[in-house]
Scaffold this active site. Structure first.
Site, mmCIF file in Angstrom:
data_model
loop_
_atom_site.group_PDB
_atom_site.id
_atom_site.type_symbol
_atom_site.label_atom_id
_atom_site.label_comp_id
_atom_site.label_asym_id
_atom_site.label_seq_id
_atom_site.Cartn_x
_atom_site.Cartn_y
_atom_site.Cartn_z
ATOM 1 N N HIS A 22 0.838 -1.206 0.000
ATOM 2 C CA HIS A 22 0.000 0.000 0.000
ATOM 3 C C HIS A 22 0.867 1.247 0.000
ATOM 4 O O HIS A 22 0.656 2.166 -0.806
ATOM 5 C CB HIS A 22 -0.925 -0.029 1.227
ATOM 6 C CG HIS A 22 -1.793 1.176 1.355
ATOM 7 N ND1 HIS A 22 -3.145 1.159 1.065
ATOM 8 C CD2 HIS A 22 -1.531 2.451 1.766
ATOM 9 C CE1 HIS A 22 -3.661 2.351 1.276
ATOM 10 N NE2 HIS A 22 -2.694 3.157 1.705
ATOM 11 N N GLU A 23 1.831 1.281 0.924
ATOM 12 C CA GLU A 23 2.679 2.469 1.037
ATOM 13 C C GLU A 23 3.592 2.628 -0.168
ATOM 14 O O GLU A 23 3.763 3.735 -0.696
ATOM 15 C CB GLU A 23 3.510 2.391 2.325
ATOM 16 C CG GLU A 23 2.701 2.545 3.600
ATOM 17 C CD GLU A 23 1.940 3.860 3.658
ATOM 18 O OE1 GLU A 23 2.440 4.874 3.111
ATOM 19 O OE2 GLU A 23 0.838 3.885 4.226
ATOM 20 N N HIS A 26 1.984 4.172 -3.238
ATOM 21 C CA HIS A 26 1.939 5.642 -3.231
ATOM 22 C C HIS A 26 3.223 6.210 -3.834
ATOM 23 O O HIS A 26 3.196 7.129 -4.664
ATOM 24 C CB HIS A 26 1.785 6.169 -1.800
ATOM 25 C CG HIS A 26 0.447 5.950 -1.191
ATOM 26 N ND1 HIS A 26 -0.736 6.267 -1.828
ATOM 27 C CD2 HIS A 26 0.091 5.470 0.039
ATOM 28 C CE1 HIS A 26 -1.758 5.978 -1.031
ATOM 29 N NE2 HIS A 26 -1.277 5.494 0.098
#
Length: 230
Positions: A22-23, A26
């Site tokens: 998820h991170e 980004h």
């Protein structure tokens, strides 16, 4: 106790994978749109240690769990400099959406993998075993990725949904909304933890997160069964 450790291990592994991807998603999106900050700082690594926040990843979820309150936490955010993006207003929305989007893709991959495992095994394995542990991890991987995607799309700063709302709002309101980021976690704790204790029956997670998580999870599991032929 051994069963508790077994179940916890089957949650921790897929949770770490879901949060890390998820991170990093980004950062990958930010780099593609002109901001190499995360890449320059070495934050596009899949090494979990680079993304763990001692307070948000360990202390806060653990304390909430012990107190019997709704559990949530956060990882160390991947740095993104909005001004360095090619089109800051639009691209920040895309960067924010990349995290939940990656979780939905991972959930889909998990469903395909689960379907293949069931097809090979012939059925869902029962009782503690290496095979059961592997299948349980994949099942949790699907559920956790779906939950992370939906939870992070809540339109509250500092969640990804909050950044998306910021890009949609009229420019006259953009600065005021961005100002909420400074008190974002306090706002989240107030809405999700404090208010439900003051107002019985107020369950924002149950109202806004659980229904879409259940709907998406059911469709992913249905896909797994379709692939398995069972």
């Amino acid at each position: 106790m051994s069963d508790t450790i077994y179940q916890a291990a089957a949650l921790i592994i897929p949770l770490i994978l879901a949060v890390v991807f998820h991170e990093v998603a980004h950062g990958w999106m930010a780099r593609a749109l002109g901001d190499p900050t995360a890449s320059a700082l070495g934050r596009l690594s899949l090494n979990p240690l680079k993304h763990v926040d001692p307070i948000g990843t360990i202390l806060v979820p653990g304390a909430l769990k012990l107190m019997g309150l709704p559990v949530f936490g956060w990882a160390k955010p991947v740095p993104v400099v909005k001004a360095r993006l090619n089109n800051p207003r639009r691209d920040m929305m895309l960067v924010a959406a990349a995290g939940p989007g990656s979780n939905l893709i991972l959930g889909l991959i998990g469903a395909v993998l689960l379907g293949g495992m069931i097809a090979l095994l012939g059925d869902w394995p029962q009782g503690p075993s290496l095979t059961h542990f592997a299948v349980l991890n994949v099942g949790n991987f699907i559920l956790l990725n779906v939950f992370l995607a939906v939870f992070n799309l809540l339109p509250i700063p500092p969640f990804d949904g909050g950044h998306i709302v910021e890009g949609i709002l009229p420019r006259s309101m953009e600065q005021a909304w961005a100002g909420l980021q400074r008190m974002g976690m306090l706002l989240v704790i107030l809405l999700i933890v404090v208010l439900p204790q003051i107002i019985p029956g107020l369950d924002l997670i149950g109202w806004l997160v659980v229904p879409p998580v259940r709907w998406l999870s059911e469709h992913y599991i249905a896909l797994a069964h379709f692939i398995s032929g069972r």
